[in-house]
Design a protein around this motif. Structure first.
Motif, PDB file in Angstrom:
ATOM      1  N   ARG A   9      -7.846  -5.361  -8.759  1.00 24.36           N
ATOM      2  CA  ARG A   9      -6.684  -6.258  -8.589  1.00 24.36           C
ATOM      3  C   ARG A   9      -6.715  -7.397  -9.604  1.00 24.36           C
ATOM      4  N   GLY A  43      -3.047  -2.445  -8.120  1.00 25.22           N
ATOM      5  CA  GLY A  43      -3.030  -2.657  -6.670  1.00 25.22           C
ATOM      6  C   GLY A  43      -4.389  -2.575  -6.023  1.00 25.22           C
ATOM      7  N   GLY A  44      -5.356  -1.954  -6.704  1.00 28.45           N
ATOM      8  CA  GLY A  44      -6.693  -1.866  -6.134  1.00 28.45           C
ATOM      9  C   GLY A  44      -7.358  -0.544  -6.413  1.00 28.45           C
ATOM     10  N   ARG A 100       0.855  -5.409  -3.941  1.00 29.10           N
ATOM     11  CA  ARG A 100      -0.491  -5.663  -3.382  1.00 29.10           C
ATOM     12  C   ARG A 100      -1.302  -6.511  -4.345  1.00 29.10           C
ATOM     13  N   SER A 101      -1.157  -6.299  -5.638  1.00 31.93           N
ATOM     14  CA  SER A 101      -1.909  -7.107  -6.605  1.00 31.93           C
ATOM     15  C   SER A 101      -1.505  -8.571  -6.531  1.00 31.93           C
TER      16      SER A 101
END
Length: 471
Positions: free
Chosen positions: A316, A321-322, A80-81
């Motif tokens: 990120r 990833g968040g 996701r990053s």
């Protein structure tokens, strides 16, 4: 039936599981699913200590054979990053009660929706009041997957592996050692996702954000190194940090920067190119369990979704990833679609499942009354001034889950059918609103599962000659 000895248990399941040396072979998967897994999981929860250990080992090894394996979600989050996926929020679900049957409902919902991105978790505090140590919890989850014919990664998470601030003030090293000891029990049990919660050590008195976060990020890095020393070969345990306690003031991007920059520096000083965090938990307006009004209803909560979006983007930028949102299960249903819209990485859901279960019309009224009388007798000291009965029972009934575990597991089948169907529907709702439907293929592509065998428990080796288990 609960078996009294390892010998009895071994004979009870010999037509589905056989042991060759130290390896477990599944010789009849259908019989295991339809009959023997129920036997094994009850022994794993309610048996004597030798029977528990042996049942848990058999469940783990059967899971390895059937590709029902604990896994780390680290690779998925780091993807996701790199923007390899977006617009999805992973539900991390605290299964406090009847873990086997509740997890079965969650897995059935996942199979219906082709969801693969979901996490089962339990917090350090929950392990205590629900009487579920890590090995029992993971055994129930693996058994649930086997029962439902699920194969693939099972993400098991230690939620809020928290350093107790009161202990830390008196004896910092003892407080840290408590968490290290828990991690040392959890990792061999398949907890390959851990939220390191040293946010209790944040102090707001210093002027600089770095000083406010110093104990938080220093101890978080120390616990990261501890995890990396213990994780199995081929596994990178997914680790989360936290910058502020849930229920306190909302987090800011500057606080996140201070935490992660300090954390990275300390981690680098510890050497060995240690892998860091995959996510960061933030506070944006929620509280664990919700705020209970005098009539027992939940007060409306204003979640700052714009702050959540900004914090996720900042997280990120730091290579994770968040951002993670805690304390969300009691929010209004119309809010949940917003979390993937603002790119929230993960959301924690707990009390809402308990509420659905215990407040369902099918839940036995006489059992609920017994639970409330137990709370009156054993937790009266937790009643706050001015609390109504509804507020008191709502806030404390989770403390009855452990003492009433046998009764909750033994509910009548017609009652179970209604309760777990309602839970299954609720899991489907969350998978859909959080947009993790049809993520199974994505998980299979990005996540590596590792074959990992647990050592045979001493209880089995002691009777090895009788069972064909001798070295």
């Amino acid at each position: 039936m609960i078996h009294e000895s390892v010998y009895e248990l071994r004979n009870a399941v010999k037509n589905s599981l056989q042991i060759d040396g130290k390896q477990v072979q599944v010789v009849d998967a259908d019989r295991l699913r339809n009959e023997h897994i129920d036997v094994l999981v009850r022994d794993a929860v309610f048996g004597t200590e030798p029977v528990k250990a042996f049942a848990r080992w058999l469940i783990w090894e059967a899971g390895q054979a059937l590709n029902v394996r604990p896994a780390s979600i680290h690779e998925f989050y780091i993807a996701r990053s790199r923007d390899e996926w977006k617009d999805r929020t992973v539900p991390a679900m605290n299964i406090r009660f009847t873990t086997y049957d509740t997890a079965r409902a969650a897995i059935r919902a996942a199979q219906k929706t082709r969801a693969g991105a979901f996490i089962f978790e339990i917090a350090r505090s929950e392990m205590g009041y629900t009487d579920q140590e890590p090995a029992e919890y993971s055994a129930c989850l693996i058994a649930a997957a086997i029962k439902e014919g699920y194969s693939g990664p099972i993400f098991i998470q230690g939620d809020h592996f928290q350093v107790k601030a009161s202990t830390y003030k008196k004896n910092p090293e003892a407080a840290i050692q408590e968490v290290k000891d828990l991690i040392a029990k959890a990792i061999p049990a398949g907890f390959w996702n851990i939220d390191i919660d040293t946010s209790t050590l944040v102090t707001l008195e210093p002027e600089s954000l770095d000083e406010q976060q110093r104990h938080n990020y220093t101890r978080s890095a120390e616990l990261t190194r501890w995890v990396r020393e213990l994780e199995p070969e081929g596994v990178t345990v997914s680790l989360g940090g936290e910058i502020g306690e849930v229920g306190e003031k909302n987090s800011t991007p500057e606080e996140l920067d201070a935490y992660i920059e300090g954390y990275k520096q300390v981690l680098a000083d510890l050497g060995d190119n240690l892998v860091g965090l995959s996510k960061i938990s933030v506070q944006t307006g929620t509280s664990h369990g919700g705020v209970v009004l005098p009539d027992g209803s939940i007060a409306e909560v204003a979640v700052d979704f714009e702050a959540l979006r900004i914090l996720g983007e900042r997280a990120r930028q730091h290579g994770t990833g968040g951002a993670v949102q805690h304390g969300a299960s009691t929010l209004p249903e119309e809010m949940f679609h917003k979390f993937p819209e603002v790119q929230t990485l993960e959301i924690h859901l707990a009390t809402g499942f308990q509420n659905l279960f215990m407040d369902h019309p099918a839940f036995p009224a006489d059992l609920k009354e017994k639970i409330y009388r137990y709370l009156d007798a054993n937790h009266a000291d937790e009643r706050k001034p001015g609390q109504t009965d509804a507020q008191f029972y709502y806030s404390t009934r989770k403390k009855a889950i452990g003492p009433f575990k046998p009764e909750l597991w033994a509910l009548p089948e017609d009652v179970k059918a209604q309760l777990y169907q309602a839970l299954e529907d609720q899991f489907c709702f969350f998978y859909e609103k959080l947009n993790v439907v049809n993520t199974r293929e994505l998980i299979d592509r990005l996540v590596t599962t590792v074959e990992y065998h647990q050592p045979m428990p001493a209880s089995a080796r002691m009777v090895g000659d009788d069972l064909g288990l001798a070295d």
